[in-house]
Design a protein around this motif. Structure first.
Motif, PDB file in Angstrom:
ATOM      1  N   LYS A   1       0.815  -1.208   0.000  1.00  0.00           N
ATOM      2  CA  LYS A   1       0.000   0.000   0.000  1.00  0.00           C
ATOM      3  C   LYS A   1       0.853   1.264   0.000  1.00  0.00           C
ATOM      4  O   LYS A   1       0.510   2.246  -0.640  1.00  0.00           O
ATOM      5  CB  LYS A   1      -0.931  -0.002   1.211  1.00  0.00           C
ATOM      6  N   SER A   2       1.965   1.236   0.707  1.00  0.00           N
ATOM      7  CA  SER A   2       2.793   2.445   0.792  1.00  0.00           C
ATOM      8  C   SER A   2       3.471   2.759  -0.534  1.00  0.00           C
ATOM      9  O   SER A   2       3.767   3.913  -0.817  1.00  0.00           O
ATOM     10  CB  SER A   2       3.833   2.317   1.904  1.00  0.00           C
ATOM     11  N   GLY A   3       3.707   1.745  -1.347  1.00  0.00           N
ATOM     12  CA  GLY A   3       4.358   1.979  -2.630  1.00  0.00           C
ATOM     13  C   GLY A   3       3.421   2.390  -3.750  1.00  0.00           C
ATOM     14  O   GLY A   3       3.859   2.853  -4.803  1.00  0.00           O
TER      15      GLY A   3
ATOM     16  N   SER B   1       7.504  14.884  -2.516  1.00  0.00           N
ATOM     17  CA  SER B   1       6.395  14.774  -1.563  1.00  0.00           C
ATOM     18  C   SER B   1       5.771  13.380  -1.607  1.00  0.00           C
ATOM     19  O   SER B   1       5.464  12.796  -0.570  1.00  0.00           O
ATOM     20  CB  SER B   1       5.325  15.815  -1.869  1.00  0.00           C
ATOM     21  N   THR B   2       5.610  12.846  -2.807  1.00  0.00           N
ATOM     22  CA  THR B   2       5.033  11.514  -2.955  1.00  0.00           C
ATOM     23  C   THR B   2       5.919  10.464  -2.306  1.00  0.00           C
ATOM     24  O   THR B   2       5.437   9.561  -1.618  1.00  0.00           O
ATOM     25  CB  THR B   2       4.798  11.195  -4.447  1.00  0.00           C
ATOM     26  N   VAL B   3       7.203  10.568  -2.517  1.00  0.00           N
ATOM     27  CA  VAL B   3       8.140   9.611  -1.922  1.00  0.00           C
ATOM     28  C   VAL B   3       8.129   9.729  -0.401  1.00  0.00           C
ATOM     29  O   VAL B   3       8.142   8.724   0.300  1.00  0.00           O
ATOM     30  CB  VAL B   3       9.557   9.808  -2.503  1.00  0.00           C
ATOM     31  N   VAL B   4       8.060  10.957   0.126  1.00  0.00           N
ATOM     32  CA  VAL B   4       8.010  11.150   1.576  1.00  0.00           C
ATOM     33  C   VAL B   4       6.756  10.505   2.164  1.00  0.00           C
ATOM     34  O   VAL B   4       6.817   9.824   3.188  1.00  0.00           O
ATOM     35  CB  VAL B   4       8.082  12.656   1.940  1.00  0.00           C
TER      36      VAL B   4
ATOM     37  N   THR C   1       4.582   5.898   5.406  1.00  0.00           N
ATOM     38  CA  THR C   1       3.610   4.851   5.725  1.00  0.00           C
ATOM     39  C   THR C   1       4.254   3.483   5.874  1.00  0.00           C
ATOM     40  O   THR C   1       3.572   2.530   6.220  1.00  0.00           O
ATOM     41  CB  THR C   1       2.504   4.779   4.656  1.00  0.00           C
ATOM     42  N   LEU C   2       5.537   3.397   5.618  1.00  0.00           N
ATOM     43  CA  LEU C   2       6.219   2.100   5.828  1.00  0.00           C
ATOM     44  C   LEU C   2       6.330   1.880   7.273  1.00  0.00           C
ATOM     45  O   LEU C   2       6.481   1.463   8.123  1.00  0.00           O
ATOM     46  CB  LEU C   2       7.601   2.082   5.173  1.00  0.00           C
TER      47      LEU C   2
END
Length: 149
Positions: free
Chosen positions: A114-116, A140-143, A148-149
């Motif tokens: 889900k986090s990816g 921002s998307t990567v952060v 969420t990991l």
């Protein structure tokens, strides 16, 4: 004037940070709740997704009613029926398979998947030429994904 500008920017940054923090908390809470509910024998797993979709619609309508969100009516002639059917089929498949994953996959693995997802969607949009993503949006998307990991 600069002080007012700084206050406005600070307020915007704080609101944005609060929304991002809320988003980062929702994913794990939803995952834990779904896993627990389905493992305890809830017999209607697709109903959970349906309730989520209904709640999303109700919240959107509420936000529109108080003026925090604008909803633009779209006539059926503006949408190609093939695209609508494809989106509907993918959404239904995503919800059904997403619920099924809770029966066979471990909770940490589901959370990693889900986090990816935002990163995968962003890459797919860029590769397909649908979107041009700025470095700020990519970061921002990567952060968010890493958070969420």
């Amino acid at each position: 004037n600069n002080l007012v500008n700084l206050r406005d920017q600070t307020g915007t940054m704080l609101r944005t940070g609060a929304v991002v923090a809320f988003f980062m908390c929702c994913g794990p809470v939803l995952t834990l709740t779904m896993r627990s509910t389905l493992q305890n024998g809830f017999p209607f797993p697709i109903l959970l997704s349906g309730l989520g979709i209904a709640t999303t619609g109700a919240v959107a309508r509420l936000l529109a009613a108080i003026g925090a969100l604008q909803i633009r009516p779209v006539s059926p002639s503006e949408l190609p029926s093939g695209v609508v059917l494809l989106v509907a089929a993918c959404t239904a498949g995503g919800h059904g398979l997403g619920n099924a994953a809770f029966f066979w996959l471990t909770l940490p693995f589901i959370q990693m998947l889900k986090s990816g997802t935002p990163v995968i969607v962003m890459v797919a949009l860029v590769v397909s030429g649908v979107e041009r993503i700025s470095g700020r949006v990519a970061a921002s998307t990567v952060v968010v994904a890493l958070g969420t990991l």
